[in-house]
Each structure stands twice: as structure tokens, then as C-alpha cells.
Scaffold this motif. Structure first.
Motif, PDB file in Angstrom:
ATOM      1  N   ASN A 163      13.729   8.411 -19.838  1.00 41.12           N
ATOM      2  CA  ASN A 163      13.380   8.533 -21.250  1.00 41.12           C
ATOM      3  C   ASN A 163      11.861   8.558 -21.371  1.00 41.12           C
ATOM      4  OD1 ASN A 163      13.067   8.465 -23.996  1.00 41.12           O
ATOM      5  ND2 ASN A 163      14.328   6.645 -24.317  1.00 41.12           N
ATOM      6  N   LEU A 164      11.281   9.729 -21.185  1.00 42.20           N
ATOM      7  CA  LEU A 164       9.824   9.878 -21.164  1.00 42.20           C
ATOM      8  C   LEU A 164       9.161   9.476 -22.476  1.00 42.20           C
ATOM      9  CD1 LEU A 164       9.467  13.272 -19.265  1.00 42.20           C
ATOM     10  CD2 LEU A 164       9.166  10.962 -18.345  1.00 42.20           C
ATOM     11  N   SER A 165       9.888   9.546 -23.583  1.00 43.62           N
ATOM     12  CA  SER A 165       9.274   9.271 -24.885  1.00 43.62           C
ATOM     13  C   SER A 165       8.792   7.822 -25.034  1.00 43.62           C
ATOM     14  CB  SER A 165      10.238   9.613 -26.016  1.00 43.62           C
ATOM     15  OG  SER A 165      11.338   8.733 -26.007  1.00 43.62           O
ATOM     16  N   VAL A 166       9.333   6.896 -24.234  1.00 41.96           N
ATOM     17  CA  VAL A 166       8.913   5.500 -24.339  1.00 41.96           C
ATOM     18  C   VAL A 166       7.811   5.147 -23.340  1.00 41.96           C
ATOM     19  CG1 VAL A 166      11.143   4.764 -25.243  1.00 41.96           C
ATOM     20  CG2 VAL A 166      10.675   4.550 -22.791  1.00 41.96           C
ATOM     21  N   LEU A 167       7.455   6.098 -22.467  1.00 40.40           N
ATOM     22  CA  LEU A 167       6.489   5.819 -21.409  1.00 40.40           C
ATOM     23  C   LEU A 167       5.085   6.275 -21.781  1.00 40.40           C
ATOM     24  CD1 LEU A 167       8.649   6.949 -18.364  1.00 40.40           C
ATOM     25  CD2 LEU A 167       8.393   4.639 -19.303  1.00 40.40           C
ATOM     26  N   ASP A 168       4.098   5.599 -21.252  1.00 33.70           N
ATOM     27  CA  ASP A 168       2.694   5.962 -21.429  1.00 33.70           C
ATOM     28  C   ASP A 168       2.460   7.314 -20.758  1.00 33.70           C
ATOM     29  OD1 ASP A 168      -0.070   6.287 -21.272  1.00 33.70           O
ATOM     30  OD2 ASP A 168      -0.452   4.251 -20.570  1.00 33.70           O
ATOM     31  N   PRO A 169       2.074   8.343 -21.514  1.00 39.68           N
ATOM     32  CA  PRO A 169       1.896   9.671 -20.916  1.00 39.68           C
ATOM     33  C   PRO A 169       0.753   9.725 -19.898  1.00 39.68           C
ATOM     34  CG  PRO A 169       1.117   9.659 -23.182  1.00 39.68           C
ATOM     35  CD  PRO A 169       1.779   8.329 -22.936  1.00 39.68           C
ATOM     36  N   ASN A 170      -0.129   8.736 -19.909  1.00 38.60           N
ATOM     37  CA  ASN A 170      -1.218   8.662 -18.934  1.00 38.60           C
ATOM     38  C   ASN A 170      -0.952   7.620 -17.859  1.00 38.60           C
ATOM     39  OD1 ASN A 170      -2.915  10.596 -20.282  1.00 38.60           O
ATOM     40  ND2 ASN A 170      -3.216   9.038 -21.844  1.00 38.60           N
ATOM     41  N   GLY A 216       0.131  -2.828 -30.573  1.00 39.45           N
ATOM     42  CA  GLY A 216       0.676  -4.004 -29.921  1.00 39.45           C
ATOM     43  C   GLY A 216       2.184  -4.048 -29.875  1.00 39.45           C
ATOM     44  N   GLU A 217       2.853  -3.063 -30.473  1.00 36.57           N
ATOM     45  CA  GLU A 217       4.316  -3.045 -30.450  1.00 36.57           C
ATOM     46  C   GLU A 217       4.787  -1.907 -29.576  1.00 36.57           C
ATOM     47  OE1 GLU A 217       6.007  -2.976 -34.330  1.00 36.57           O
ATOM     48  OE2 GLU A 217       4.674  -4.524 -35.059  1.00 36.57           O
ATOM     49  N   LEU A 218       5.873  -2.128 -28.865  1.00 37.64           N
ATOM     50  CA  LEU A 218       6.439  -1.096 -27.998  1.00 37.64           C
ATOM     51  C   LEU A 218       7.225  -0.089 -28.801  1.00 37.64           C
ATOM     52  CD1 LEU A 218       7.762  -3.249 -25.050  1.00 37.64           C
ATOM     53  CD2 LEU A 218       5.650  -1.957 -25.181  1.00 37.64           C
ATOM     54  N   LYS A 219       7.105   1.171 -28.398  1.00 34.93           N
ATOM     55  CA  LYS A 219       7.972   2.211 -28.954  1.00 34.93           C
ATOM     56  C   LYS A 219       9.242   2.216 -28.108  1.00 34.93           C
ATOM     57  CE  LYS A 219       4.476   5.526 -30.416  1.00 34.93           C
ATOM     58  NZ  LYS A 219       3.980   6.860 -30.174  1.00 34.93           N
ATOM     59  N   MET A 220      10.365   2.022 -28.717  1.00 37.37           N
ATOM     60  CA  MET A 220      11.628   2.029 -27.954  1.00 37.37           C
ATOM     61  C   MET A 220      12.593   3.023 -28.549  1.00 37.37           C
ATOM     62  SD  MET A 220      11.109   0.063 -25.475  1.00 37.37           S
ATOM     63  CE  MET A 220      12.388  -0.833 -24.679  1.00 37.37           C
ATOM     64  N   ASN A 275       4.650   3.007 -23.615  1.00 39.01           N
ATOM     65  CA  ASN A 275       3.764   3.328 -24.734  1.00 39.01           C
ATOM     66  C   ASN A 275       3.598   2.086 -25.590  1.00 39.01           C
ATOM     67  OD1 ASN A 275       2.692   5.906 -24.968  1.00 39.01           O
ATOM     68  ND2 ASN A 275       4.634   6.784 -25.614  1.00 39.01           N
ATOM     69  N   ALA A 276       2.447   1.912 -26.161  1.00 38.92           N
ATOM     70  CA  ALA A 276       2.230   0.800 -27.094  1.00 38.92           C
ATOM     71  C   ALA A 276       1.501   1.337 -28.322  1.00 38.92           C
ATOM     72  CB  ALA A 276       1.398  -0.303 -26.432  1.00 38.92           C
ATOM     73  N   GLY A 298      -0.164  -4.727 -19.565  1.00 35.00           N
ATOM     74  CA  GLY A 298       0.706  -4.215 -20.613  1.00 35.00           C
ATOM     75  C   GLY A 298       2.162  -4.404 -20.249  1.00 35.00           C
ATOM     76  N   MET A 299       3.011  -3.838 -21.083  1.00 27.85           N
ATOM     77  CA  MET A 299       4.445  -3.930 -20.865  1.00 27.85           C
ATOM     78  C   MET A 299       4.895  -2.716 -20.049  1.00 27.85           C
ATOM     79  SD  MET A 299       6.965  -5.968 -21.399  1.00 27.85           S
ATOM     80  CE  MET A 299       6.462  -7.003 -22.759  1.00 27.85           C
ATOM     81  N   TYR A 300       5.675  -2.980 -19.032  1.00 32.34           N
ATOM     82  CA  TYR A 300       6.173  -1.942 -18.131  1.00 32.34           C
ATOM     83  C   TYR A 300       7.685  -1.950 -18.111  1.00 32.34           C
ATOM     84  CZ  TYR A 300       1.499  -1.285 -16.126  1.00 32.34           C
ATOM     85  OH  TYR A 300       0.171  -0.994 -15.946  1.00 32.34           O
ATOM     86  N   ARG A 301       8.261  -0.781 -17.961  1.00 25.60           N
ATOM     87  CA  ARG A 301       9.686  -0.658 -17.681  1.00 25.60           C
ATOM     88  C   ARG A 301       9.786  -0.810 -16.167  1.00 25.60           C
ATOM     89  NH1 ARG A 301      13.120   4.567 -19.590  1.00 25.60           N
ATOM     90  NH2 ARG A 301      14.340   3.202 -20.899  1.00 25.60           N
ATOM     91  N   SER A 302      10.739  -1.614 -15.676  1.00 28.77           N
ATOM     92  CA  SER A 302      10.743  -1.870 -14.242  1.00 28.77           C
ATOM     93  C   SER A 302      12.137  -2.045 -13.652  1.00 28.77           C
ATOM     94  CB  SER A 302       9.889  -3.104 -13.932  1.00 28.77           C
ATOM     95  OG  SER A 302      10.615  -4.284 -14.032  1.00 28.77           O
ATOM     96  N   ASN A 303      12.196  -1.849 -12.349  1.00 27.63           N
ATOM     97  CA  ASN A 303      13.368  -2.144 -11.527  1.00 27.63           C
ATOM     98  C   ASN A 303      12.886  -2.961 -10.339  1.00 27.63           C
ATOM     99  OD1 ASN A 303      15.454  -0.884 -12.882  1.00 27.63           O
ATOM    100  ND2 ASN A 303      15.319   1.009 -11.722  1.00 27.63           N
TER     101      ASN A 303
END
Length: 145
Positions: free
Chosen positions: A110-117, A141-145, A137-138, A83-88
């Protein structure tokens, strides 16, 4: 900070740390005493709160190269989902290991854009670099941003 597409599931085997953050190093030592470094596999740190926000469970993990490997090594297993990950990305993290914690603080802003699990995942690249990432979060198939 950037988005990173993990294009396939990664089955891993792991050792759970006795505590967080104190037991992290020992968990990696235990893992590497069973699973030797190899250019064929990635190593990971996997963590998240379980049983309360202040109870972080950390797992030192190695990519499985075959489906029976975890059982052969006597280790537990799980899958890091594609999946798509936010990363550094951190180059030469050993110069300042505190960068890893700082990277996750940024990623968690910004927890609202992250997969809660999802998990906080350290993907070690070679011996010097690490990609810190959290699954986004997806929805359809589209990301919530």
C-alpha cells in the motif's frame, strides 16, 4: 506487520553495492572489513529505486558512534530519520534469507501510506534477527492510514 516507532535519527556510514541484488553480500563484506561487529552499534541494509523503478541502489550500513566516524573510516554517510515505520520482524532470517524480500513485498503493498522519499531498511538485531521497515507518511504528526 506492525508499526514501529524509531524515536531518534540514526546517523550511519555505508558501502554502496555494485549491483542489486547480486552485490549485496559483497557490500556487507566490504563494510565489515572496515567496521567490526560491536554490541554498541546496529547494522543496516538500506535500499530504494533511484533513476527508475528497476534500478535499486543498496547500501550496507553501520550506525555511527561519533560524528567523525564515517570520515575516519573513509565511508559515505547519511541519516535514517526518526518516525513511524511499517515493519516486519524476522527471527533467525539466515534459515531462509528470502524472507527479507517477501517482507518488503508485504510492506510495499500500500504505497499511499509510505513516505515517497523513504527507504526500505533492514535493521539487523543481534546476529540472527532483522526488522524490515519502511517509513510511513506523516502529516502534522499524524499518520496517513
Amino acid at each position: 506487520m506492525e508499526n514501529y516507532n524509531l524515536d531518534h535519527d540514526i546517523p550511519v556510514m555505508y558501502v554502496t553495492a555494485s549491483s542489486f541484488p547480486e552485490g549485496i553480500s559483497e557490500a556487507h563484506v566490504q563494510l565489515h572489513s572496515r567496521v567490526l561487529f560491536s554490541g554498541e552499534r546496529h547494522f543496516f541494509g538500506i535500499s530504494r529505486p533511484e533513476g527508475g523503478l528497476h534500478n535499486i541502489v543498496y547500501k550496507a550500513a553501520a550506525e555511527q558512534l561519533n560524528e567523525n566516524e564515517a570520515q575516519e573510516y573513509g565511508l559515505e554517510s547519511m541519516v535514517i530519520p526518526k518516525g513511524m515505520y511499517r515493519s516486519n520482524y524476522i527471527s533467525d532470517y539466515a534459515k531462509d534469507p528470502q524472507q527479507i524480500g517477501q517482507a518488503f513485498e508485504q510492506l510495499l503493498d500500500n504505497l499511499s501510506v509510505l513516505d515517497p522519499n523513504g527507504y526500505c531498511i533492514e535493521m539487523y538485531i543481534g546476529k540472527n534477527d532483522v526488522r524490515c521497515m519502511i517509513r510511513l507518511n506523516a502529516k502534522n504528526g499524524e499518520l496517513k492510514m
